[in-house]
Design an enzyme around this catalytic site. Sequence first.
Site, mmCIF file in Angstrom:
data_model
loop_
_atom_site.group_PDB
_atom_site.id
_atom_site.type_symbol
_atom_site.label_atom_id
_atom_site.label_comp_id
_atom_site.label_asym_id
_atom_site.label_seq_id
_atom_site.Cartn_x
_atom_site.Cartn_y
_atom_site.Cartn_z
ATOM 1 C CE LYS A 1 11.675 -23.423 -49.556
ATOM 2 N NZ LYS A 1 11.650 -22.901 -50.964
ATOM 3 C CG ASP B 1 8.279 -24.829 -50.521
ATOM 4 O OD1 ASP B 1 8.917 -24.505 -51.548
ATOM 5 O OD2 ASP B 1 8.386 -25.901 -50.102
HETATM 6 P P1 NDP Z 1 1.829 -27.858 -52.401
HETATM 7 O O1 NDP Z 1 1.678 -28.022 -51.022
HETATM 8 O O2 NDP Z 1 0.846 -26.921 -53.126
HETATM 9 O O3 NDP Z 1 1.756 -29.401 -53.379
HETATM 10 C C1 NDP Z 1 2.663 -30.246 -53.153
HETATM 11 C C2 NDP Z 1 2.097 -31.465 -53.929
HETATM 12 O O4 NDP Z 1 3.388 -32.607 -53.900
HETATM 13 C C3 NDP Z 1 0.717 -32.182 -53.338
HETATM 14 O O5 NDP Z 1 0.335 -32.695 -54.519
HETATM 15 C C4 NDP Z 1 1.616 -33.112 -52.347
HETATM 16 O O6 NDP Z 1 0.644 -34.248 -52.156
HETATM 17 C C5 NDP Z 1 2.798 -33.693 -53.059
HETATM 18 N N1 NDP Z 1 3.704 -33.911 -52.035
HETATM 19 C C6 NDP Z 1 4.373 -33.075 -51.269
HETATM 20 N N2 NDP Z 1 5.175 -33.750 -50.561
HETATM 21 C C7 NDP Z 1 5.244 -35.349 -51.069
HETATM 22 C C8 NDP Z 1 5.845 -36.452 -50.615
HETATM 23 N N3 NDP Z 1 6.859 -36.043 -49.677
HETATM 24 N N4 NDP Z 1 5.700 -37.415 -51.400
HETATM 25 C C9 NDP Z 1 4.766 -37.300 -52.427
HETATM 26 N N5 NDP Z 1 4.181 -36.404 -52.813
HETATM 27 C C10 NDP Z 1 4.345 -35.401 -51.919
HETATM 28 O O7 NDP Z 1 3.203 -27.531 -52.730
HETATM 29 P P2 NDP Z 1 3.768 -26.647 -53.908
HETATM 30 O O8 NDP Z 1 3.340 -27.137 -55.351
HETATM 31 O O9 NDP Z 1 3.885 -25.283 -54.014
HETATM 32 O O10 NDP Z 1 5.249 -27.255 -54.235
HETATM 33 C C11 NDP Z 1 5.568 -28.554 -54.998
HETATM 34 C C12 NDP Z 1 7.395 -28.230 -55.354
HETATM 35 O O11 NDP Z 1 7.627 -27.088 -55.970
HETATM 36 C C13 NDP Z 1 8.059 -28.245 -53.889
HETATM 37 O O12 NDP Z 1 9.423 -28.927 -54.077
HETATM 38 C C14 NDP Z 1 8.507 -26.792 -53.798
HETATM 39 O O13 NDP Z 1 9.539 -26.694 -53.113
HETATM 40 C C15 NDP Z 1 8.627 -26.352 -55.323
HETATM 41 N N6 NDP Z 1 8.434 -24.903 -55.599
HETATM 42 C C16 NDP Z 1 7.146 -24.414 -55.331
HETATM 43 C C17 NDP Z 1 7.062 -23.079 -55.532
HETATM 44 C C18 NDP Z 1 5.887 -22.385 -55.262
HETATM 45 O O14 NDP Z 1 5.999 -21.086 -55.773
HETATM 46 N N7 NDP Z 1 4.938 -22.702 -54.618
HETATM 47 C C19 NDP Z 1 8.271 -22.296 -56.274
HETATM 48 C C20 NDP Z 1 9.238 -23.111 -56.849
HETATM 49 C C21 NDP Z 1 9.627 -24.484 -56.201
HETATM 50 P P3 NDP Z 1 -0.287 -34.238 -50.605
HETATM 51 O O15 NDP Z 1 -1.240 -33.050 -50.900
HETATM 52 O O16 NDP Z 1 -0.901 -35.507 -50.751
HETATM 53 O O17 NDP Z 1 0.836 -34.133 -49.659
HETATM 54 O O1 2IT Z 2 11.106 -22.786 -54.063
HETATM 55 C C1 2IT Z 2 10.732 -21.510 -54.258
HETATM 56 O O2 2IT Z 2 11.355 -20.732 -55.004
HETATM 57 C C2 2IT Z 2 9.506 -21.296 -53.758
HETATM 58 N N1 2IT Z 2 8.863 -21.891 -52.801
HETATM 59 C C3 2IT Z 2 9.055 -19.546 -53.899
HETATM 60 C C4 2IT Z 2 9.860 -18.655 -53.093
HETATM 61 C C5 2IT Z 2 9.473 -17.280 -53.133
HETATM 62 O O3 2IT Z 2 9.832 -16.364 -52.266
HETATM 63 O O4 2IT Z 2 8.323 -16.990 -53.841
#
Ligand code: NDP
Ligand code: 2IT
Length: 444
Positions: free
Chosen positions: A126, A166
């Site tokens: 990561k 992420d």
């Molecule tokens: P994005 O940046 O697309 O979206 C994040 C969302 O969460 C936004 O709505 C953001 O609000 C909100 N957010 C972020 N930080 C905070 C905080 N500290 N407090 C409150 N709200 C918060 O990220 P993703 O959707 O990609 O990721 C979301 C979660 O999923 C994370 O935990 C990530 O690690 C996990 N994840 C992502 C994957 C992926 O493929 N993208 C795969 C597996 C897990 P705002 O816009 O206002 O900051």
């Molecule tokens: O938390 C996660 O699994 C991700 N942000 C996706 C990682 C990836 O390599 O697609």
Amino acid sequence: MSYVDEVIAQVIEKNPSQPEFHQAVKEVLDSLRLVIDQNEDAYRRDALLERLVTPERQLIFRVPWVDDKGQVQVNTGYRVQFNSAIGPYKGGLRLHPSVNLGIIKFLGFEQVFKNSLTGLPIGGGKGGSDFDPKGKSDREVMAFCQSFMTELSKYIGADTDVPAGDIGTGAREIGYMFGQYKRLQNRYEGVLTGKGLSYGGSLARTEATGYGLLYLVQEMMKCHGEEMTGKTVVVSGAGNVAIYAIQKAQQMGAKVVTCSDSTGWIYDPEGIDVDLLKEVKEVKRARLTEYAAARSSAVYHEGRGVWAIPCDIALPCATQNELLIDDAKQLVANGCKAVAEGANMPTTLDATEYLQANGVLFVPGKASNAGGVATSALEMTQNSERLSWSFEEVDSRLQNIMINIYHNIDNAAKKYGKEGNYVVGANIAGFEKVVSAMNAQGIV
Ligand code: NDP
Ligand code: 2IT
């Protein structure tokens, strides 16, 4: 003291001020007691757990860039290459002001087990930076991404370490980083995933984490005699994971009534309008107040609050430690049947225990959000064979992977006498493959 307790104590002592890393290690090692305690001396002699909790390599670097006013800004960049026993390091890059070494280590540690659960040959890593893309111009984001990649490019590669998106890292950021990598290394290779479709990206990668979450939840509900049609779902977050979780839940006939961002949340009893949400978040990069302004059925609230809305299924899809013990109590009191994590570690340990103790089906993120990284691995495969698969091909592989993950964690929990405890099931199933590969490869 048992070997597991010794190692937990050591992790806390050797990694001060990293509470999220302690939390992730504690959750995993607590589950592994069932395996380790039976054979404690052998694991202790091999220092297996010490090796498991110590990253193979940790990179921390300066990221200087120039903002639109001509001012030089300096951020800190990170890449933690945690474990490569089963494949090249694989995991996302988080761009958020809260990023520090402890956050990246917790995410890298979780990624090792998650990637193992996918059944695909990917190790865990990561990275990221305390850079905040919010409010920055495209040129500023590009300047940051180019500087970040200038250093990172020395340590990654299609067969070494393959970063992805992420929080804060989406298609725009991946594009700028890929361009800089190619320019520096003079190599056109699958060094990043989540790429645009015109330069080596995979169809369905954008949707994969959210869709995968729902494929797993649907299978779990089916195995408990329930279907998705007619279920009320609450979702937190409004980013990549949340948007496509909402979309797939609705395609399955459920009604999703909430979403949130870091400043507030939406209650929309008519069901979230995904096209509008995408317009507000993916196109305009705006606040949820704009969603409420455009839709009469929606109410916007400042702060947090989605877990107070009665639901059958809750899907935390924003960030770590966003579902606390009082939220868990509220969910149970409202009759919630299932909680599945779209985010990484969104539920605190005490909230998780409360949900499990009160009969709520609980799936940890390392299993339920694994569809994103699994589809990243499918992107790597397509890049290696220099071919692109259809949306249907990728999506059907994703469905199979998520259904397999559910049955693997369910079976592992049963095997160790913990039927229905998917935390234990996921940690043990993920661990078994990594440890078998580590043992075969000797002391490295
Ligand atoms: P994005 O940046 O697309 O979206 C994040 C969302 O969460 C936004 O709505 C953001 O609000 C909100 N957010 C972020 N930080 C905070 C905080 N500290 N407090 C409150 N709200 C918060 O990220 P993703 O959707 O990609 O990721 C979301 C979660 O999923 C994370 O935990 C990530 O690690 C996990 N994840 C992502 C994957 C992926 O493929 N993208 C795969 C597996 C897990 P705002 O816009 O206002 O900051
Ligand atoms: O938390 C996660 O699994 C991700 N942000 C996706 C990682 C990836 O390599 O697609």
